[in-house]
Write a protein that holds these residues in place. Structure first.
Motif, PDB file in Angstrom:
ATOM      1  N   PRO A   1       0.796  -1.226   0.000  1.00  0.00           N
ATOM      2  CA  PRO A   1       0.000   0.000   0.000  1.00  0.00           C
ATOM      3  C   PRO A   1       0.830   1.279   0.000  1.00  0.00           C
ATOM      4  CG  PRO A   1       0.094  -0.876   2.209  1.00  0.00           C
ATOM      5  CD  PRO A   1       0.798  -1.879   1.320  1.00  0.00           C
ATOM      6  N   LEU A   2       2.142   1.187   0.175  1.00  0.00           N
ATOM      7  CA  LEU A   2       2.962   2.382   0.345  1.00  0.00           C
ATOM      8  C   LEU A   2       2.821   3.404  -0.781  1.00  0.00           C
ATOM      9  CD1 LEU A   2       4.887   3.868   2.203  1.00  0.00           C
ATOM     10  CD2 LEU A   2       6.779   2.682   1.069  1.00  0.00           C
ATOM     11  N   PRO A   3       2.886   3.018  -2.063  1.00  0.00           N
ATOM     12  CA  PRO A   3       2.745   4.043  -3.103  1.00  0.00           C
ATOM     13  C   PRO A   3       1.419   4.809  -3.033  1.00  0.00           C
ATOM     14  CG  PRO A   3       3.594   2.010  -4.040  1.00  0.00           C
ATOM     15  CD  PRO A   3       3.183   1.702  -2.637  1.00  0.00           C
ATOM     16  N   VAL A   4       0.350   4.108  -2.755  1.00  0.00           N
ATOM     17  CA  VAL A   4      -0.962   4.768  -2.652  1.00  0.00           C
ATOM     18  C   VAL A   4      -1.006   5.647  -1.407  1.00  0.00           C
ATOM     19  CG1 VAL A   4      -3.451   4.399  -2.438  1.00  0.00           C
ATOM     20  CG2 VAL A   4      -2.113   2.935  -3.927  1.00  0.00           C
ATOM     21  N   LEU A   5      -0.447   5.158  -0.314  1.00  0.00           N
ATOM     22  CA  LEU A   5      -0.423   5.935   0.926  1.00  0.00           C
ATOM     23  C   LEU A   5       0.358   7.234   0.754  1.00  0.00           C
ATOM     24  CD1 LEU A   5       0.193   3.041   3.439  1.00  0.00           C
ATOM     25  CD2 LEU A   5      -1.871   4.436   3.277  1.00  0.00           C
ATOM     26  N   VAL A   6       1.481   7.159   0.090  1.00  0.00           N
ATOM     27  CA  VAL A   6       2.288   8.361  -0.152  1.00  0.00           C
ATOM     28  C   VAL A   6       1.476   9.372  -0.964  1.00  0.00           C
ATOM     29  CG1 VAL A   6       4.320   9.259  -1.355  1.00  0.00           C
ATOM     30  CG2 VAL A   6       4.517   7.219   0.091  1.00  0.00           C
ATOM     31  N   GLY A   7       0.814   8.912  -2.002  1.00  0.00           N
ATOM     32  CA  GLY A   7      -0.023   9.805  -2.811  1.00  0.00           C
ATOM     33  C   GLY A   7      -1.159  10.410  -2.010  1.00  0.00           C
ATOM     34  N   LEU A   8      -1.784   9.598  -1.185  1.00  0.00           N
ATOM     35  CA  LEU A   8      -2.878  10.102  -0.355  1.00  0.00           C
ATOM     36  C   LEU A   8      -2.398  11.168   0.614  1.00  0.00           C
ATOM     37  CD1 LEU A   8      -4.775   6.779   0.343  1.00  0.00           C
ATOM     38  CD2 LEU A   8      -5.786   8.835  -0.645  1.00  0.00           C
ATOM     39  N   ARG A   9      -1.288  10.912   1.277  1.00  0.00           N
ATOM     40  CA  ARG A   9      -0.779  11.887   2.241  1.00  0.00           C
ATOM     41  C   ARG A   9      -0.311  13.163   1.544  1.00  0.00           C
ATOM     42  NH1 ARG A   9      -2.177  12.594   6.854  1.00  0.00           N
ATOM     43  NH2 ARG A   9      -0.115  13.168   7.598  1.00  0.00           N
ATOM     44  N   ARG A  10       0.305  13.023   0.368  1.00  0.00           N
ATOM     45  CA  ARG A  10       0.704  14.218  -0.404  1.00  0.00           C
ATOM     46  C   ARG A  10      -0.512  15.067  -0.751  1.00  0.00           C
ATOM     47  NH1 ARG A  10       4.977  11.504  -4.090  1.00  0.00           N
ATOM     48  NH2 ARG A  10       6.859  12.191  -3.040  1.00  0.00           N
ATOM     49  N   ALA A  11      -1.615  14.396  -1.037  1.00  0.00           N
ATOM     50  CA  ALA A  11      -2.847  15.098  -1.422  1.00  0.00           C
ATOM     51  C   ALA A  11      -3.630  15.610  -0.222  1.00  0.00           C
ATOM     52  CB  ALA A  11      -3.720  14.171  -2.261  1.00  0.00           C
ATOM     53  N   GLY A  12      -3.130  15.335   0.991  1.00  0.00           N
ATOM     54  CA  GLY A  12      -3.782  15.870   2.186  1.00  0.00           C
ATOM     55  C   GLY A  12      -4.764  14.947   2.869  1.00  0.00           C
ATOM     56  N   ALA A  13      -4.784  13.678   2.503  1.00  0.00           N
ATOM     57  CA  ALA A  13      -5.680  12.730   3.174  1.00  0.00           C
ATOM     58  C   ALA A  13      -5.257  12.582   4.632  1.00  0.00           C
ATOM     59  CB  ALA A  13      -5.655  11.376   2.484  1.00  0.00           C
ATOM     60  N   THR A  14      -6.228  12.457   5.504  1.00  0.00           N
ATOM     61  CA  THR A  14      -5.943  12.296   6.928  1.00  0.00           C
ATOM     62  C   THR A  14      -5.759  10.819   7.267  1.00  0.00           C
ATOM     63  OG1 THR A  14      -8.266  12.053   7.547  1.00  0.00           O
ATOM     64  CG2 THR A  14      -7.380  14.315   7.450  1.00  0.00           C
ATOM     65  N   TRP A  15      -5.147  10.560   8.411  1.00  0.00           N
ATOM     66  CA  TRP A  15      -5.016   9.178   8.858  1.00  0.00           C
ATOM     67  C   TRP A  15      -6.387   8.597   9.185  1.00  0.00           C
ATOM     68  CZ3 TRP A  15      -1.118   6.610   7.409  1.00  0.00           C
ATOM     69  CH2 TRP A  15       0.121   7.207   7.253  1.00  0.00           C
ATOM     70  N   GLU A  16      -7.329   9.442   9.540  1.00  0.00           N
ATOM     71  CA  GLU A  16      -8.713   8.986   9.768  1.00  0.00           C
ATOM     72  C   GLU A  16      -9.303   8.424   8.475  1.00  0.00           C
ATOM     73  OE1 GLU A  16     -12.291   8.094  11.482  1.00  0.00           O
ATOM     74  OE2 GLU A  16     -10.603   8.919  12.587  1.00  0.00           O
ATOM     75  N   GLN A  17      -9.163   9.159   7.377  1.00  0.00           N
ATOM     76  CA  GLN A  17      -9.676   8.698   6.082  1.00  0.00           C
ATOM     77  C   GLN A  17      -8.966   7.422   5.632  1.00  0.00           C
ATOM     78  OE1 GLN A  17      -8.732  12.356   4.068  1.00  0.00           O
ATOM     79  NE2 GLN A  17     -10.901  12.946   3.937  1.00  0.00           N
ATOM     80  N   ILE A  18      -7.654   7.392   5.809  1.00  0.00           N
ATOM     81  CA  ILE A  18      -6.882   6.218   5.406  1.00  0.00           C
ATOM     82  C   ILE A  18      -7.272   5.011   6.250  1.00  0.00           C
ATOM     83  CG2 ILE A  18      -4.547   5.251   5.406  1.00  0.00           C
ATOM     84  CD1 ILE A  18      -3.598   8.124   4.585  1.00  0.00           C
ATOM     85  N   GLY A  19      -7.379   5.201   7.551  1.00  0.00           N
ATOM     86  CA  GLY A  19      -7.782   4.108   8.427  1.00  0.00           C
ATOM     87  C   GLY A  19      -9.148   3.566   8.075  1.00  0.00           C
ATOM     88  N   ARG A  20     -10.086   4.460   7.811  1.00  0.00           N
ATOM     89  CA  ARG A  20     -11.444   4.031   7.445  1.00  0.00           C
ATOM     90  C   ARG A  20     -11.414   3.190   6.169  1.00  0.00           C
ATOM     91  NH1 ARG A  20     -14.258   8.749   6.291  1.00  0.00           N
ATOM     92  NH2 ARG A  20     -13.593   9.444   8.340  1.00  0.00           N
ATOM     93  N   ALA A  21     -10.633   3.624   5.181  1.00  0.00           N
ATOM     94  CA  ALA A  21     -10.535   2.884   3.922  1.00  0.00           C
ATOM     95  C   ALA A  21      -9.879   1.521   4.135  1.00  0.00           C
ATOM     96  CB  ALA A  21      -9.747   3.678   2.896  1.00  0.00           C
ATOM     97  N   ALA A  22      -8.940   1.451   5.074  1.00  0.00           N
ATOM     98  CA  ALA A  22      -8.227   0.202   5.343  1.00  0.00           C
ATOM     99  C   ALA A  22      -8.978  -0.698   6.318  1.00  0.00           C
ATOM    100  CB  ALA A  22      -6.843   0.511   5.896  1.00  0.00           C
ATOM    101  N   GLY A  23     -10.051  -0.192   6.892  1.00  0.00           N
ATOM    102  CA  GLY A  23     -10.830  -0.984   7.841  1.00  0.00           C
ATOM    103  C   GLY A  23     -10.197  -1.061   9.214  1.00  0.00           C
ATOM    104  N   ILE A  24      -9.390  -0.035   9.557  1.00  0.00           N
ATOM    105  CA  ILE A  24      -8.755   0.022  10.871  1.00  0.00           C
ATOM    106  C   ILE A  24      -8.938   1.424  11.443  1.00  0.00           C
ATOM    107  CG2 ILE A  24      -7.065  -1.786  10.339  1.00  0.00           C
ATOM    108  CD1 ILE A  24      -4.983   0.328   9.746  1.00  0.00           C
ATOM    109  N   THR A  25      -8.511   1.621  12.679  1.00  0.00           N
ATOM    110  CA  THR A  25      -8.657   2.939  13.294  1.00  0.00           C
ATOM    111  C   THR A  25      -7.602   3.900  12.769  1.00  0.00           C
ATOM    112  OG1 THR A  25      -7.171   2.462  15.138  1.00  0.00           O
ATOM    113  CG2 THR A  25      -9.514   1.891  15.428  1.00  0.00           C
TER     114      THR A  25
END
Length: 75
Positions: A32-56
């Motif tokens: 997931p690292l390449p997608v995570l890097v893109g998400l964080r660069r675009a300003g995604a929060t850890w809340e949004q990422i966690g929700r998408a991953a099914g974790i907190t």
């Protein structure tokens, strides 16, 4: 499309697509690292990422923050 000009709708749609890519990739066992890097660069929060991953939010941060930071902020 013209109705969305000057709004945040395209950015929201792009972020939703990237979060879906994360979820699908994780289900397929992909790194997931390449997608995570893109998400964080675009300003995604850890809340949004966690929700998408099914974790907190906290679990997502603990699991991936150091790896993402290593890519975004190399020493």
């Amino acid at each position: 499309w013209h109705a969305e000009e000057g709004t945040d709708a395209p950015a929201h749609r792009q972020r939703a697509w990237e979060l879906l890519q994360l979820r699908i990739g994780m289900g397929a066992g992909l790194d997931p690292l390449p997608v995570l890097v893109g998400l964080r660069r675009a300003g995604a929060t850890w809340e949004q990422i966690g929700r998408a991953a099914g974790i907190t939010r906290q679990s997502a941060h603990e699991r991936w923050a150091s790896q993402v930071a290593a890519v975004l902020e190399p020493c």
